[in-house]
Motif scaffolding. Structure first.
Motif, PDB file in Angstrom:
ATOM      1  N   ASP A   1       0.857  -1.179   0.000  1.00 37.45           N
ATOM      2  CA  ASP A   1       0.000   0.000   0.000  1.00 37.45           C
ATOM      3  C   ASP A   1       0.896   1.232   0.000  1.00 37.45           C
ATOM      4  N   ALA A   2       1.068   1.854  -1.160  1.00 38.55           N
ATOM      5  CA  ALA A   2       2.024   2.956  -1.290  1.00 38.55           C
ATOM      6  C   ALA A   2       1.638   4.178  -0.469  1.00 38.55           C
ATOM      7  N   THR A   3       0.370   4.301  -0.078  1.00 36.99           N
ATOM      8  CA  THR A   3      -0.003   5.444   0.752  1.00 36.99           C
ATOM      9  C   THR A   3       0.728   5.413   2.094  1.00 36.99           C
ATOM     10  N   LEU A   4       1.149   4.221   2.528  1.00 32.05           N
ATOM     11  CA  LEU A   4       1.854   4.095   3.800  1.00 32.05           C
ATOM     12  C   LEU A   4       3.295   4.568   3.720  1.00 32.05           C
ATOM     13  N   THR A   5       3.789   4.840   2.517  1.00 34.49           N
ATOM     14  CA  THR A   5       5.167   5.324   2.362  1.00 34.49           C
ATOM     15  C   THR A   5       5.234   6.829   2.102  1.00 34.49           C
ATOM     16  N   LEU A   6       4.082   7.482   1.988  1.00 40.96           N
ATOM     17  CA  LEU A   6       4.074   8.900   1.618  1.00 40.96           C
ATOM     18  C   LEU A   6       4.698   9.799   2.686  1.00 40.96           C
ATOM     19  N   LYS A   7       4.643   9.382   3.948  1.00 39.40           N
ATOM     20  CA  LYS A   7       5.164  10.214   5.029  1.00 39.40           C
ATOM     21  C   LYS A   7       6.602   9.888   5.398  1.00 39.40           C
ATOM     22  N   LEU A   8       7.243   9.019   4.615  1.00 44.53           N
ATOM     23  CA  LEU A   8       8.633   8.673   4.918  1.00 44.53           C
ATOM     24  C   LEU A   8       9.534   9.895   4.773  1.00 44.53           C
ATOM     25  N   PRO A   9      10.372  10.174   5.756  1.00 46.19           N
ATOM     26  CA  PRO A   9      11.348  11.248   5.599  1.00 46.19           C
ATOM     27  C   PRO A   9      12.302  10.952   4.445  1.00 46.19           C
ATOM     28  N   ARG A  10      12.864  11.992   3.888  1.00 41.01           N
ATOM     29  CA  ARG A  10      13.748  11.844   2.729  1.00 41.01           C
ATOM     30  C   ARG A  10      14.905  10.888   3.012  1.00 41.01           C
ATOM     31  N   HIS A  11      15.517  10.988   4.201  1.00 43.13           N
ATOM     32  CA  HIS A  11      16.702  10.164   4.454  1.00 43.13           C
ATOM     33  C   HIS A  11      16.336   8.680   4.552  1.00 43.13           C
ATOM     34  N   ILE A  12      15.148   8.373   5.081  1.00 42.21           N
ATOM     35  CA  ILE A  12      14.736   6.966   5.141  1.00 42.21           C
ATOM     36  C   ILE A  12      14.339   6.475   3.753  1.00 42.21           C
ATOM     37  N   THR A  13      13.668   7.322   2.987  1.00 38.77           N
ATOM     38  CA  THR A  13      13.346   6.971   1.604  1.00 38.77           C
ATOM     39  C   THR A  13      14.606   6.616   0.837  1.00 38.77           C
ATOM     40  N   ALA A  14      15.639   7.437   0.984  1.00 44.78           N
ATOM     41  CA  ALA A  14      16.891   7.214   0.254  1.00 44.78           C
ATOM     42  C   ALA A  14      17.594   5.948   0.708  1.00 44.78           C
TER      43      ALA A  14
END
Length: 387
Positions: free
Chosen positions: A176-189
């Motif tokens: 469910d990609a909506t659960l990744t929308l609030k990821l901070p940039r550093h964790i996303t990277a």
């Protein structure tokens, strides 16, 4: 071609808002009456646990929440989660969050078997164990834990121990990609670079490389590569987030059926000794390891380069294409905002001998799957080059 044994989830859903819309109905299909959600406090604070809980309760399923998971979950945390599941007679386990939460849930799902502590099953064969139904819902696009049959637990001596058996493969993975929308940039990277490493190491495995994993690794890497800069620039791009999440899952299926290698071997001591998150640790050492491997793996790195950079690598010889591939990964890291020198993370030259010794003496299994053997001195050199 040698024989292949390949495992993957029985059911994968990739759809925005699917946790809210489908979790309860899926749980009913498994005749669940009492579910435990295994997660961490941050996921609870984001409101995601409330969404999952509501979906389950609307389906008539009782819910208990364990949200005390921490990074690199230690034995005691996993034992605490198992006790709560046992006390509430749970018949469904849901791992919601990053790799640590899902890895913890995998062990909780082994609850029906006769053991008192996770310590009792570390380094043991659990292939004959029974398992409760297990759902995995990732909130990061990186570890691939939702699609793997390995759980990495921190033992009491501080070392990472892997419970590795198809028995703990999640029955259902909800992407469910909506659960990744609030990821901070550093964790996303960091998590995205982790997933890219999974693809590369799966594709270049010396011991268990196979055509099925190869296909998934290539497609997963393309999805991650093409969307990495998009999600860093615009974190609310739901389509790019969905591509990253599915790419991470494909990477997980690929590597668990082929293996990871020396990048993970060199990253584990950084996580254990200096508490660097796993994805960031992998990103730190990946280019040094891949460059070291060039004499053996350049043709394979070149194939990946052609898959993700077809125009730039057209007509290139293998070594040049492979080198460009590694250079681009280095650029991804340097432009991500993550620290990319060990010295920036309070690691000194004096720390390196001990780190290298851990790699050779504790994680030799990960050197064995690498395209090229490594000596203690060579591991030391790789660390020093990124100091």
């Amino acid at each position: 071609m040698t024989g292949i044994e390949f495992y993957s989830n029985g059911h994968i859903i990739s759809e925005a808002d699917s946790m809210r819309k489908k979790l309860g109905a899926l749980a009913q299909q498994y005749r669940a009456t009492s579910a435990i959600i295994v997660t961490d406090a941050g996921i609870t604070q984001l409101g995601y646990v409330d969404i999952a809980q509501q979906s389950l309760q609307e389906a008539g399923i009782q819910v208990v929440v364990f949200d005390a998971v921490i990074a690199d979950p230690p034995v005691d945390v996993v034992n605490d989660a198992m006790k709560i599941a046992r006390d509430h007679n749970c018949d469904l386990v849901i791992g919601l969050g990053g790799g640590s939460s899902i890895d913890t849930a995998k062990i909780v799902a082994l609850l029906p078997n006769d053991f008192e502590s996770v310590n009792d099953i570390l380094d043991k064969d659990v292939s004959g164990f029974n398992k409760l139904p297990l759902f995995a819902i990732p909130t990061t696009a990186g570890t691939g834990a939702e699609s793997t049959f390995v759980s990495v637990i921190t033992a009491k001596d501080g070392s990472k121990k892997a419970i590795y058996t198809p028995k703990i493969l999640p029955d259902v993975a909800i992407l469910d990609a909506t659960l990744t929308l609030k990821l901070p940039r550093h964790i996303t990277a960091a998590t995205a670079l982790d997933a890219m490493v999974h693809c590369v190491e799966a594709y270049t495995s010396r011991t268990k490389k196979n055509p099925i994993s190869d296909a998934l690794a290539v497609k997963g890497l393309q999805m991650l590569w093409n969307n990495f800069e998009k999600v860093l620039a615009q974190g609310d791009d739901i389509d790019a987030r969905a591509e990253m999440l599915l790419g991470s899952t494909l990477a997980g299926i690929a590597f668990v059926n082929s293996s990871v290698a020396a990048v993970h071997g060199l990253s584990y001591p950084l996580s254990i000794n200096f508490h660097i998150p796993h994805g960031h640790a992998n990103a730190l050492v990946m280019c040094g390891v891949f460059t070291f491997n060039l004499s053996e793996a350049a043709p394979l790195y070149a194939e990946l380069a052609h898959a993700v950079m077809p125009t730039q690598t057209s007509g290139m010889v293998d070594l040049d294409a492979a080198t460009l591939f590694i250079d681009q990964l280095k650029m991804f890291l340097e432009n991500s905002g993550l620290k990319y020198r060990l010295s920036e993370l309070d690691i000194t030259d004096q720390d390196i001998p001990a780190l290298a010794d851990i790699v050779i003496n504790t994680y030799a299994r990960l050197i064995a799957t690498n395209p090229k053997d490594m000596t203690l001195d060579e591991v030391t050199t790789i660390y020093k080059e990124i100091l």
